[in-house]
Scaffold this motif. Structure first.
Motif, short mmCIF file in Angstrom:
data_model
loop_
_atom_site.label_atom_id
_atom_site.label_comp_id
_atom_site.label_asym_id
_atom_site.label_seq_id
_atom_site.Cartn_x
_atom_site.Cartn_y
_atom_site.Cartn_z
N PHE A 1 32.69 45.06 22.63
CA PHE A 1 33.86 45.20 21.75
C PHE A 1 34.95 46.03 22.43
O PHE A 1 36.13 45.67 22.38
CB PHE A 1 33.44 45.84 20.43
CG PHE A 1 34.59 46.14 19.53
CD1 PHE A 1 35.24 45.13 18.84
CD2 PHE A 1 35.05 47.44 19.36
CE1 PHE A 1 36.31 45.40 18.02
CE2 PHE A 1 36.12 47.73 18.54
CZ PHE A 1 36.75 46.70 17.86
N LEU A 2 34.59 47.12 23.06
CA LEU A 2 35.58 47.96 23.76
C LEU A 2 36.23 47.20 24.90
O LEU A 2 37.45 47.28 25.10
CB LEU A 2 34.92 49.23 24.29
CG LEU A 2 34.55 50.28 23.24
CD1 LEU A 2 33.76 51.41 23.90
CD2 LEU A 2 35.79 50.82 22.57
N GLN B 1 36.61 43.90 25.18
CA GLN B 1 37.48 42.86 24.64
C GLN B 1 38.77 43.45 24.06
O GLN B 1 39.85 42.89 24.24
CB GLN B 1 36.74 42.05 23.57
CG GLN B 1 35.65 41.18 24.14
CD GLN B 1 36.18 40.18 25.13
OE1 GLN B 1 37.19 39.53 24.92
NE2 GLN B 1 35.50 40.05 26.26
N SER B 2 38.66 44.57 23.37
CA SER B 2 39.87 45.17 22.79
C SER B 2 40.80 45.68 23.87
O SER B 2 42.02 45.58 23.76
CB SER B 2 39.51 46.27 21.80
OG SER B 2 38.84 47.33 22.44
N THR B 3 40.25 46.22 24.95
CA THR B 3 41.08 46.67 26.07
C THR B 3 41.77 45.48 26.72
O THR B 3 42.95 45.54 27.06
CB THR B 3 40.22 47.42 27.10
OG1 THR B 3 39.59 48.52 26.46
CG2 THR B 3 41.06 47.91 28.25
N SER B 4 41.03 44.40 26.88
CA SER B 4 41.61 43.19 27.48
C SER B 4 42.73 42.63 26.60
O SER B 4 43.78 42.24 27.11
CB SER B 4 40.51 42.15 27.66
OG SER B 4 41.05 40.94 28.09
N MET B 5 42.53 42.59 25.30
CA MET B 5 43.57 42.07 24.39
C MET B 5 44.78 42.99 24.36
O MET B 5 45.92 42.52 24.29
CB MET B 5 42.99 41.89 23.00
CG MET B 5 42.02 40.74 22.91
SD MET B 5 41.33 40.52 21.28
CE MET B 5 42.78 40.06 20.37
N SER B 6 44.56 44.27 24.45
CA SER B 6 45.67 45.22 24.48
C SER B 6 46.52 45.00 25.73
O SER B 6 47.74 45.00 25.67
CB SER B 6 45.14 46.65 24.43
OG SER B 6 46.18 47.57 24.61
#
Length: 186
Positions: free
Chosen positions: A43-44, A46-51
């Motif tokens: 989750f961390l 993926q969220s970093t990648s999306m950011s």
């Protein structure tokens, strides 16, 4: 004594089986905790990648706005008879056409597609804008309002309308598109 020995043997066997069950439960709990930790790490990531993708898109969108402004400046310079060599347009030539940007700016229904290299070193990435400028039409303005004031000598102003379309591609293939209608009055 043999009966006591039998009870002790049964009790020892039961304790040994309880220890085996406790070991299996501890292993299952460890696997479940490791699965939760792996999920949190995924989750961390993926969220970093999306950011990061959002940031790259925002940069590409700003570059698209900048490309529209560069083309507005080039239209103004061409219409005023100035050189556009100081602008970051790739030689002012139109790809897939035999004419240049000045021809497209000065003639109705002529489109010019050219490229602009933006932010090549400022943010560590190379953003390339493909820009199309199309002169749509021109009209004589009545001169009844301040923004359409008559030029010196009382001659009515002319408004020329252009469509500027940009598509900016970033270093990781992030794409942002923008389109603007520009009015030149002169």
């Amino acid at each position: 004594m043999s009966q006591k020995l039998k009870k002790l043997t049964i009790l020892n066997a039961k304790i040994m089986n309880d220890k085996g069950v406790a070991l299996i439960i501890a292993l299952l709990m460890s696997v479940a905790i490791m699965a939760m930790v792996a999920g949190v790490l995924y989750f961390l990531n993926q969220s970093t990648s999306m950011s990061g993708a959002g940031k790259r898109y925002a940069t590409a969108a700003e570059a698209a706005d900048g490309a529209v402004n560069v083309m507005k400046d080039s239209i103004n310079l061409i219409m005023w008879g100035e050189s556009i060599l100081a602008l970051p347009i790739q030689t002012g030539n139109c790809s897939a056409q035999t004419y240049d940007l000045a021809y497209a700016v000065l003639n109705n229904n002529a489109a010019c597609t050219t490229t602009i290299n933006l932010l090549s070193t400022a943010l560590g990435g190379n953003y390339t804008a493909t820009v199309t400028v199309t002169r749509l039409y021109s009209i004589t303005l009545p001169g009844g309002r301040l923004e359409f004031a008559r030029s010196a000598g009382g001659v009515s102003s002319t408004a020329i309308f252009y469509r500027i379309t940009t598509s900016v591609t970033g270093p990781d293939n992030s794409v942002a598109e923008n389109s603007a209608l520009y009015r030149f009055t002169g």
